[in-house]
Scaffold this active site. Structure first.
Site, PDB file in Angstrom:
ATOM      1  N   ASP A 152      10.429  33.351  28.333  1.00  0.00           N
ATOM      2  CA  ASP A 152      10.736  34.461  28.524  1.00  0.00           C
ATOM      3  C   ASP A 152      11.751  33.888  30.310  1.00  0.00           C
ATOM      4  OD1 ASP A 152       8.901  35.300  27.156  1.00  0.00           O
ATOM      5  OD2 ASP A 152       7.757  35.788  29.073  1.00  0.00           O
ATOM      6  N   HIS A 297       7.896  36.753  17.247  1.00  0.00           N
ATOM      7  CA  HIS A 297       7.571  35.718  17.549  1.00  0.00           C
ATOM      8  C   HIS A 297       8.746  34.988  16.567  1.00  0.00           C
ATOM      9  CE1 HIS A 297       3.869  37.344  18.485  1.00  0.00           C
ATOM     10  NE2 HIS A 297       3.454  36.416  19.268  1.00  0.00           N
TER      11      HIS A 297
HETATM   12  O1  F6P Z   1       5.110  33.850  27.295  1.00  0.00           O
HETATM   13  C1  F6P Z   1       5.527  34.089  26.117  1.00  0.00           C
HETATM   14  C2  F6P Z   1       5.399  35.625  25.568  1.00  0.00           C
HETATM   15  O2  F6P Z   1       6.007  35.157  23.869  1.00  0.00           O
HETATM   16  C3  F6P Z   1       5.993  36.447  25.507  1.00  0.00           C
HETATM   17  O3  F6P Z   1       7.814  36.399  25.520  1.00  0.00           O
HETATM   18  C4  F6P Z   1       4.992  37.669  24.702  1.00  0.00           C
HETATM   19  O4  F6P Z   1       5.124  38.986  25.178  1.00  0.00           O
HETATM   20  C5  F6P Z   1       3.931  37.001  24.687  1.00  0.00           C
HETATM   21  O5  F6P Z   1       4.334  35.969  25.152  1.00  0.00           O
HETATM   22  C6  F6P Z   1       3.792  37.160  23.323  1.00  0.00           C
HETATM   23  O6  F6P Z   1       2.125  36.442  23.028  1.00  0.00           O
HETATM   24  P1  F6P Z   1       1.472  36.392  22.037  1.00  0.00           P
HETATM   25  O7  F6P Z   1       2.171  34.735  20.965  1.00  0.00           O
HETATM   26  O8  F6P Z   1       0.358  36.160  22.099  1.00  0.00           O
HETATM   27  O9  F6P Z   1       1.648  37.525  20.983  1.00  0.00           O
END
Ligand code: F6P
Length: 374
Positions: A152, A297
């Site tokens: 981020d 992801h």
């Molecule tokens: O902070 C990193 C991040 O990938 C964000 O960009 C995203 O909103 C969040 O983590 C997603 O989290 P998780 O892996 O718990 O779905």
């Protein structure tokens, strides 16, 4: 603590994983062992491993062949805040009262486990959630050195976090891929980009991937202005459009789109779904087929970019140097092209770093003809 007292370093990776974690671990282990003859211990699954004393020795062999590998050889967790830890019953089930999770502070167990293992310095690779606990462990007297991790790029005091560059490349590559299919079908393609409340990834990835429209959390948008821009392009003969929308973007008169709430996480809100909303609205307003793609992801996975491998190596080395100088309670940072350090109190004690709508990069994007819907 005097620098000559540092004999053993513990290292953990917390929060969402991110390309470059293994490159940092490798740099720490190599520097600590080869340059200073220290011992290094890996703490598995972030603070979960600290609480459960899940430690493994890290040797030069354990960090071979991991430089470019995404993820973390130590694994990660974004749920285990030891300062606010869910109470569990004898069956291991989380205890709730009136439907709400009951929490306790188990941080001293973490401190005790470090002492029992003989760990003199705790290296924490994390974003703001993980580093908030890092600051709090530092306040408890633990010798903390932090290393800024997140795709981020929203951590204060540093220009760049490691992992960001790799994620920008994924976004840029995804927009290139969406463009060829958009052209074939004459469609509006809306790509949703991660970043929580910050638009860094969308702005950099959108410029690199030649988006026509970039929608950021920092610049609330008017969907009618976005549609007008696309219709204007179509009237001039273009028959497709690429829209990069940040997961945390919101319309001028609307709200962010929340995908789910993870009550047991330090940052419970998971964003997601704005791309579907934007695609539906643009399809109707532009009278043209639109499709939404949530990059999700894929932005955190895969192979680490060359730039992130170098930055992570620099951060890992600098972190060991900081520990040897006894400068604890700090995070290694990059300012311009210089590595330095900043107090965790300053990193965590303010709102996350966001894109300035008047910044040079936003002006560059606008002069390239990119619409922000403002
Ligand atoms: O902070 C990193 C991040 O990938 C964000 O960009 C995203 O909103 C969040 O983590 C997603 O989290 P998780 O892996 O718990 O779905």
């Amino acid at each position: 603590m005097e620098n000559n007292k540092i004999k053993k370093i513990g290292i953990l990776t917390g929060g969402g994983d991110c390309p470059g974690l293994n490159a940092v671990i490798r740099a720490v282990v190599n520097t600590a062992i080869v340059k200073y003859g220290l011992e290094v211990v890996g703490i598995r699954k972030g603070y979960h491993g600290l609480y459960h004393s899940d430690f493994i020795p890290l040797t030069l062999e354990s960090v071979q062949e991991i430089l470019g590998e995404g993820g973390s050889i130590l694994k990660s967790s974004n749920k285990d805040n030891l300062f606010k830890y869910p109470v569990r019953d004898e069956d291991g089930e989380i205890v709730k009262e009136d439907g709400k999770i009951v929490y306790e502070d188990v941080s001293m167990t973490g401190v005790e486990n470090l002492k029992k293992e003989g760990i003199d310095a705790l290296f924490i690779l994390g974003g703001d959630g993980t580093l908030t606990s890092g600051r709090d462990f530092s306040r408890l007297g633990v010798n903390v050195v932090a290393i800024p991790k997140t795709i981020d790029n929203d951590l204060n005091c540093t220009d760049y976090t490691f992992g960001f560059d790799t994620a920008v490349s994924v976004v840029s590559d995804s927009l290139d891929r969406l463009r060829t299919t958009a052209k074939s079908h004459g469609r509006i393609m809306v790509a949703e980009v991660m970043g929580r409340g910050a638009g860094w990834l969308t702005l950099h990835g959108g410029i690199a991937g030649a988006a026509d429209v970039i929608l950021l959390p920092e610049i609330p948008f008017d969907i009618k202005k976005v549609a007008a821009r696309i219709k204007d392009d179509f009237a001039k003969g273009k028959d497709f459009a690429i829209v990069a929308v940040a997961e945390g973007a919101k319309p001028k008169d609307g709200e962010i789109v929340v995908a789910r709430v993870r009550e047991d996480s330090p940052d419970p809100i998971r964003l997601g779904g704005i791309a579907n909303v934007v695609a539906d609205q643009l399809e109707e307003l532009c009278d043209n087929e639109a499709r939404a793609t949530i990059l999700g992801h894929t932005q955190r996975g895969g192979v680490t970019s060359a730039h992130d491998r170098v930055l992570s190596s620099r951060y890992g080395y600098a972190a060991v140097e900081l520990a040897m100088e006894g400068k604890f309670g700090n995070m290694v940072i990059l300012k311009g092209d210089t590595i330095g350090y900043a107090s965790l109190e300053d990193v965590i004690g303010q709102e996350n770093k966001q894109v300035d709508p008047n910044s040079e990069l936003v002006q560059v994007a606008k002069s390239l003809g990119i619409c922000f819907g403002d």
